[in-house]
Design a protein around this motif. Structure first.
Motif, PDB file in Angstrom:
ATOM      1  N   LEU A 101     -18.042   4.434  10.881  1.00 21.20           N
ATOM      2  CA  LEU A 101     -16.690   4.998  10.969  1.00 21.20           C
ATOM      3  C   LEU A 101     -16.706   6.325  11.715  1.00 21.20           C
ATOM      4  CD1 LEU A 101     -15.712   4.614   7.201  1.00 21.20           C
ATOM      5  CD2 LEU A 101     -14.925   3.135   9.062  1.00 21.20           C
ATOM      6  N   CYS A 102     -15.587   6.657  12.360  1.00 21.72           N
ATOM      7  CA  CYS A 102     -15.444   7.990  12.949  1.00 21.72           C
ATOM      8  C   CYS A 102     -15.135   8.987  11.815  1.00 21.72           C
ATOM      9  CB  CYS A 102     -14.331   8.005  13.999  1.00 21.72           C
ATOM     10  SG  CYS A 102     -12.665   7.921  13.308  1.00 21.72           S
ATOM     11  N   GLU A 103     -15.157  10.256  12.129  1.00 24.29           N
ATOM     12  CA  GLU A 103     -14.946  11.287  11.120  1.00 24.29           C
ATOM     13  C   GLU A 103     -13.561  11.176  10.472  1.00 24.29           C
ATOM     14  OE1 GLU A 103     -15.571  15.198  12.630  1.00 24.29           O
ATOM     15  OE2 GLU A 103     -15.587  16.109  10.625  1.00 24.29           O
ATOM     16  N   GLY A 104     -12.539  10.948  11.324  1.00 23.71           N
ATOM     17  CA  GLY A 104     -11.170  10.858  10.811  1.00 23.71           C
ATOM     18  C   GLY A 104     -10.996   9.695   9.840  1.00 23.71           C
ATOM     19  N   CYS A 105     -11.473   8.518  10.218  1.00 22.82           N
ATOM     20  CA  CYS A 105     -11.330   7.347   9.351  1.00 22.82           C
ATOM     21  C   CYS A 105     -12.184   7.506   8.089  1.00 22.82           C
ATOM     22  CB  CYS A 105     -11.689   6.070  10.114  1.00 22.82           C
ATOM     23  SG  CYS A 105     -10.483   5.685  11.413  1.00 22.82           S
ATOM     24  N   ALA A 106     -13.363   8.152   8.220  1.00 23.60           N
ATOM     25  CA  ALA A 106     -14.197   8.401   7.037  1.00 23.60           C
ATOM     26  C   ALA A 106     -13.431   9.251   6.022  1.00 23.60           C
ATOM     27  CB  ALA A 106     -15.491   9.088   7.445  1.00 23.60           C
ATOM     28  N   ALA A 142     -18.576   1.310  17.764  1.00 18.99           N
ATOM     29  CA  ALA A 142     -17.214   1.859  17.738  1.00 18.99           C
ATOM     30  C   ALA A 142     -16.720   1.833  16.293  1.00 18.99           C
ATOM     31  CB  ALA A 142     -16.290   1.030  18.625  1.00 18.99           C
ATOM     32  N   CYS A 143     -15.927   2.829  15.914  1.00 16.62           N
ATOM     33  CA  CYS A 143     -15.396   2.914  14.544  1.00 16.62           C
ATOM     34  C   CYS A 143     -14.751   1.585  14.120  1.00 16.62           C
ATOM     35  CB  CYS A 143     -14.368   4.046  14.465  1.00 16.62           C
ATOM     36  SG  CYS A 143     -13.487   4.104  12.891  1.00 16.62           S
ATOM     37  N   ALA A 144     -15.104   1.101  12.945  1.00 13.17           N
ATOM     38  CA  ALA A 144     -14.617  -0.201  12.467  1.00 13.17           C
ATOM     39  C   ALA A 144     -13.098  -0.231  12.304  1.00 13.17           C
ATOM     40  CB  ALA A 144     -15.271  -0.533  11.129  1.00 13.17           C
ATOM     41  N   ASP A 145     -12.468   0.934  12.175  1.00 10.40           N
ATOM     42  CA  ASP A 145     -11.035   0.957  11.912  1.00 10.40           C
ATOM     43  C   ASP A 145     -10.178   1.379  13.098  1.00 10.40           C
ATOM     44  OD1 ASP A 145     -11.400   0.055   9.327  1.00 10.40           O
ATOM     45  OD2 ASP A 145     -11.724   2.071   8.548  1.00 10.40           O
ATOM     46  N   CYS A 146     -10.675   2.296  13.943  1.00 14.61           N
ATOM     47  CA  CYS A 146      -9.835   2.763  15.055  1.00 14.61           C
ATOM     48  C   CYS A 146     -10.497   2.597  16.415  1.00 14.61           C
ATOM     49  CB  CYS A 146      -9.436   4.222  14.854  1.00 14.61           C
ATOM     50  SG  CYS A 146     -10.763   5.388  15.227  1.00 14.61           S
ATOM     51  N   GLY A 147     -11.762   2.221  16.444  1.00 14.55           N
ATOM     52  CA  GLY A 147     -12.409   1.943  17.721  1.00 14.55           C
ATOM     53  C   GLY A 147     -12.993   3.150  18.444  1.00 14.55           C
TER      54      GLY A 147
END
Ligand code: ZN
Length: 369
Positions: free
Chosen positions: A40-45, A20-25
């Protein structure tokens, strides 16, 4: 080689914490910060890229070429290790965003973590001090223009005040912190940092619409209110589980959007209204930014004469994709423009009336007209 590194990173993503994305899950992240060693997910990246390569070096697990030592770094670090390092001292009242949250919350969470290092340097957590003063743009009740207003938050007084004139001694309004709700509404306000404060004003809901120039500033206000509220509630409800208090600090709206609504009588025409579902309270407005709702509907428990049904009662006019909310007092006949909106509204309204009432729900009911 690209296929080989992709396979290696996919296997690594299966490890606990990495899926799961380290910042938003968000699940199955496709991106990384390889120097931090996180998935990371695309948005958080995208946010990480905006921090600059001196803080975070972004790579796609699938599209980019990988060096051997970069893969080793990903292997030796990982999401859990990184979170232990950068989230050492996240205050309990601080809002940790999830993937569906508004952009400003996600972006500021990432900046607070890796850029400002707020959670490894608690002295930077100024929103915990119980006092905050500053300017926000506030939408005028009568002229609908956003004007810069001074706000003062005081935990010891349990107040959030704002002033109309720069040198005014008396505040234009004094709100009780433990009785306000705060939620981000960027789309409605048309500003990425748009915030809505809701409170009870002599038995009716009153809305304030605010924003600040800087994302950090509005998120600091938001977390300052949450922190003050938590401390006030701890004193007011001693012995109550901290987790329960924290889950009640702020509420996001369950759903908002345009619907058509008739009056209570057969033959009444449909009028376009903006609807907001806040827990068990359904409010409607001619304009989404109105300071007061035109009407409020309390959604009780399903066994007590509350129901949601497709269609209109016999004799009522129909249009679009209609549905009816039944309450012990009256029927509310509504209509969505599209079929999927109708099913989304009906689903969430049913979810609410199928929840038993809490003691707080029951006492708030007496405020409805
Ligand atoms: Zn994310």
């Amino acid at each position: 080689m690209a296929d080989k590194s992709y396979k290696f990173l996919l296997d690594l993503r299966q490890k606990p914490g990495n899926n799961a994305c380290a910042d938003c899950g968000e699940s199955d992240p496709e991106w990384t910060s390889w120097n931090l060693g996180v998935f990371l997910c695309e948005g958080c990246a995208g946010v990480h890229r905006s921090l600059g390569a001196h803080i975070s070096k972004v790579k796609s697990i699938r599209l980019d070429k990988w060096e051997e030592d970069q893969l080793r770094l990903m292997e030796s670090e990982g999401n859990i290790k990184c979170q232990e390092k950068y989230e050492q001292q996240v205050p309990p009242s601080y809002r940790r965003p999830c993937s569906t949250d508004v952009q400003v919350l996600k972006e500021q969470w990432i900046r607070a973590k890796y850029e400002r290092l707020e959670f490894t340097n608690p002295e930077k957590q100024t929103y915990l001090s119980g006092r905050k003063e500053g300017y926000m743009w506030k939408r005028g009740k009568d002229n609908n223009k956003f004007q810069s207003r001074r706000f003062v938050l005081s935990e010891t007084e349990n107040t959030l005040k704002y002033y109309n004139k720069e040198d005014a001694k008396t505040p234009k309004a004094t709100l009780k912190i433990d009785q306000i709700n705060v939620t981000f509404v960027p789309d409605k306000i048309g500003n990425l940092n748009g915030l809505q404060i809701t409170y009870d004003n002599e038995g009716s809901t009153r809305n304030l619409f605010l924003y600040t120039e800087e994302g950090k500033d509005i998120v600091d206000w938001y977390n300052a209110i949450r922190s003050a509220k938590l401390n006030i509630l701890r004193v007011a409800f001693p012995g109550t589980d901290d987790e329960e208090l924290i889950s009640n600090l702020t509420r996001d709206f369950l759903k908002e959007g345009w619907l058509y609504k008739t009056g209570p009588n057969k033959g009444d025409a449909f009028k376009k209204r903006w609807f907001t579902l806040d827990n068990r309270k359904l409010m409607y407005y001619p304009d989404p930014l109105d300071p007061f709702p035109k009407g409020e509907v309390f959604l009780g428990y399903k066994n007590k004469g509350n129901a949601v049904r497709e269609g209109v009662p016999p004799g009522f006019k129909t249009q679009g994709y209609p549905f009816t909310i039944k309450t012990p007092e009256r029927n509310f006949v509504l209509s969505a423009e599209y079929e999927d909106e109708q099913s989304q509204w009906m689903e969430i309204l049913k979810f609410v009336i199928e929840k038993p009432l809490t003691p707080q729900d029951s006492s708030s009911r007496f405020r409805y007209k």
